[in-house]
Design an enzyme around this catalytic site. Structure first.
Site, PDB file in Angstrom:
ATOM      1  N   HIS A  72      41.084 -24.399   3.049  1.00 19.54           N
ATOM      2  CA  HIS A  72      39.830 -24.744   3.741  1.00 19.54           C
ATOM      3  C   HIS A  72      38.791 -25.185   2.723  1.00 19.54           C
ATOM      4  O   HIS A  72      38.736 -24.674   1.600  1.00 19.54           O
ATOM      5  CB  HIS A  72      39.311 -23.567   4.576  1.00 19.54           C
ATOM      6  N   ASP A  84      37.054 -19.799  -3.506  1.00 19.56           N
ATOM      7  CA  ASP A  84      37.281 -19.680  -2.068  1.00 19.56           C
ATOM      8  C   ASP A  84      36.574 -20.823  -1.325  1.00 19.56           C
ATOM      9  O   ASP A  84      35.471 -20.653  -0.836  1.00 19.56           O
ATOM     10  CB  ASP A  84      36.762 -18.329  -1.571  1.00 19.56           C
ATOM     11  N   GLU A 118      36.913 -22.261   8.186  1.00 23.61           N
ATOM     12  CA  GLU A 118      37.654 -21.002   8.060  1.00 23.61           C
ATOM     13  C   GLU A 118      36.714 -19.822   7.965  1.00 23.61           C
ATOM     14  O   GLU A 118      36.940 -18.774   8.575  1.00 23.61           O
ATOM     15  CB  GLU A 118      38.559 -21.058   6.826  1.00 23.61           C
ATOM     16  N   GLU A 119      35.640 -19.992   7.210  1.00 22.81           N
ATOM     17  CA  GLU A 119      34.711 -18.880   7.015  1.00 22.81           C
ATOM     18  C   GLU A 119      33.998 -18.500   8.311  1.00 22.81           C
ATOM     19  O   GLU A 119      33.560 -17.372   8.470  1.00 22.81           O
ATOM     20  CB  GLU A 119      33.684 -19.234   5.930  1.00 22.81           C
ATOM     21  N   GLU A 145      44.614 -19.037  -0.257  1.00 20.24           N
ATOM     22  CA  GLU A 145      43.344 -18.346  -0.042  1.00 20.24           C
ATOM     23  C   GLU A 145      42.834 -17.726  -1.336  1.00 20.24           C
ATOM     24  O   GLU A 145      43.424 -17.908  -2.404  1.00 20.24           O
ATOM     25  CB  GLU A 145      43.514 -17.259   1.024  1.00 20.24           C
ATOM     26  N   HIS A 221      32.722 -14.593  -2.823  1.00 19.21           N
ATOM     27  CA  HIS A 221      31.696 -14.757  -1.788  1.00 19.21           C
ATOM     28  C   HIS A 221      30.270 -14.540  -2.330  1.00 19.21           C
ATOM     29  O   HIS A 221      29.401 -14.060  -1.597  1.00 19.21           O
ATOM     30  CB  HIS A 221      31.950 -13.825  -0.604  1.00 19.21           C
TER      31      HIS A 221
END
Length: 428
Positions: A72, A84, A118-119, A145, A221
């Site tokens: 993603h 990510d 995706e998030e 991922e 994140h």
């Protein structure tokens, strides 16, 4: 901007590989839909015109069965999302480039999906697997991922069932790294998976492999998830593995009829990061039953000894088991107390950024408590018990030795008329 960049890179790859044995088809999908998901208490997710970039690579003779490679390109708010999941997009672009320029045509095709939502709880993957016409030909998938920044990418989830996927990874991966523990936790439902893996599994009913970068999780994140924090060897390692595994699967017979190989799960784990051991779960079950039967037979033989010996052995065994359980309980309680003190000191997450310090802290506490409990048990129970046995045994030997000396002394005295010497017996 991201969509245009990806399309530009894909077009360059297609132009370069035009004369090769493969064809590349690109489709930009903007699905709209909704689905219910049992996550964080359960809710229904609605999405409207999210973006998917799907790239189909297949032999020019056309393929009937496809692998799906998924990543993603969206990120959480306020995070650059280098690990990510931009690095996975980079790896997939390079794998696409390598496969497209092979001189030998592949047996099956592959769909590279760069999904854009995706998030926001796995929306774009749902839009692809439930609405895109290419999804009907997908037989298995590989999901790229991140749960950290850089380091090794670990296979932490596979299946459901389809052990041939794990076997393919073990045989083909250049630098295999896997652990079945993550799979056990995720698929037990204790911690629901929140990657696209669960969408393809639950809504597409197709098996797959879930890989993720796991080191430096404290950066994941956050605003610090930047490109310079990802070492090039991590990218190279991931690329080597994904390319090798995909090439193996795209030339395999199992992909053509994956449902025929859908039986049983696999136990898999790496040995010091050097190699991966994998065997069917039924083999593990057989080993467990054999160990249990052997234990019962051994205990049965011990119980069939003389009443005193058998009873003493069972008492010792029961005490040993109680000591082990007590040591675990006390250790857990102590570690929780230490964790509470660390939390009260305002450092509740220090283990995330100082992993080895956390291992030393909690590990030393755990080992210390276990040794303390076992030492006390040895001194209070085993020491007294064995000390009594030793004293009784020593007294018996002392009396036996004393009686022998007395008998010898009497024998000498009975014949002292012919002796010219005296015997002196000195005893304890």
């Amino acid at each position: 901007m991201t969509v245009n960049y990806l399309l530009d890179q894909i077009e360059q790859i297609r132009t370069e590989s035009k004369t090769g044995p493969h064809s590349i088809t690109v489709d930009v999908q903007r699905p709209t839909g909704s689905f219910s998901i049992d996550f964080l208490g359960g809710f229904t997710s609605y999405y409207d015109r999210v973006t998917n970039i799907a790239v189909k690579l297949e032999p020019k003779t056309k393929a009937q069965h496809f692998m799906l490679a998924n990543c993603h390109f969206d990120s959480v708010a306020n995070s650059p999302g280098a690990s990510d999941d931009a690095v996975s997009c980079s790896v997939m672009l390079e794998v696409l480039h390598s496969l497209a320029n092979l001189s030998t045509p592949l047996k099956h095709g592959v769909v590279f999906l760069f999904n854009g939502a995706e998030e926001n709880i796995l929306q774009a993957s749902h839009g692809f697997i439930t609405q895109h016409p290419w999804a009907q030909q997908v037989r298995a998938f590989v999901n790229l991922e991140a749960a950290g920044v850089g380091g090794k990418e670990v296979v932490f989830q596979t299946g459901p069932e389809n052990p041939w996927l794990v076997q393919a990874y073990v045989r083909a991966a250049v630098h295999p790294f896997a652990s079945v523990v993550g799979q056990e936790v995720f698929q037990s439902g204790v911690i629901p998976s929140d990657t696209d893996f669960r969408i393809y599994r639950d809504f597409g009913n197709i098996p797959g492999i879930d890989l993720a970068f796991i080191e430096n999780g404290f950066i994941y994140h956050t605003k610090y998830d930047t490109p310079e924090r990802i070492h090039t060897d991590s990218i190279q390692r991931a690329g080597d593995n994904i390319l090798s595994v995909l090439k193996h699967l795209l030339m395999s017979d199992e992909l053509a009829d994956s449902s025929a190989y859908r039986h049983g799960n696999m136990v898999f784990f790496d040995l010091l990061g050097v190699t991966v051991v994998a065997y069917p779960a039924r083999v593990g079950t057989i080993i467990n039953y054999m160990a249990a039967v052997a234990t019962v037979i051994y205990l049965g033989k011990k119980c069939m000894l003389t009443s005193n010996a058998g009873g003493r052995y069972m008492r010792d065994l029961a005490c040993a088991a109680c000591v082990a359980v007590l040591s675990w309980f006390v250790t857990l309680l102590t570690v929780l107390i230490v964790a509470l003190l660390v939390t009260l000191a305002g450092r509740s997450m220090f283990w995330y950024s100082h992993f080895y310090a956390a291992v030393c802290l909690y590990g030393s506490v755990a080992v210390g408590k276990i040794l303390l409990i076992h030492t006390l048990a040895k001194n209070l129970y085993y020491g007294v018990s064995h000390g009594t046995k030793y004293t009784t045994h020593s007294l018996a030997r002392h009396h036996k030795h004393r009686n022998t000396l007395l008998s010898q002394t009497k024998l000498i005295r009975s014949d002292k008329s012919s002796s010219s010497f005296s015997v002196v017996v000195v005893g304890n």
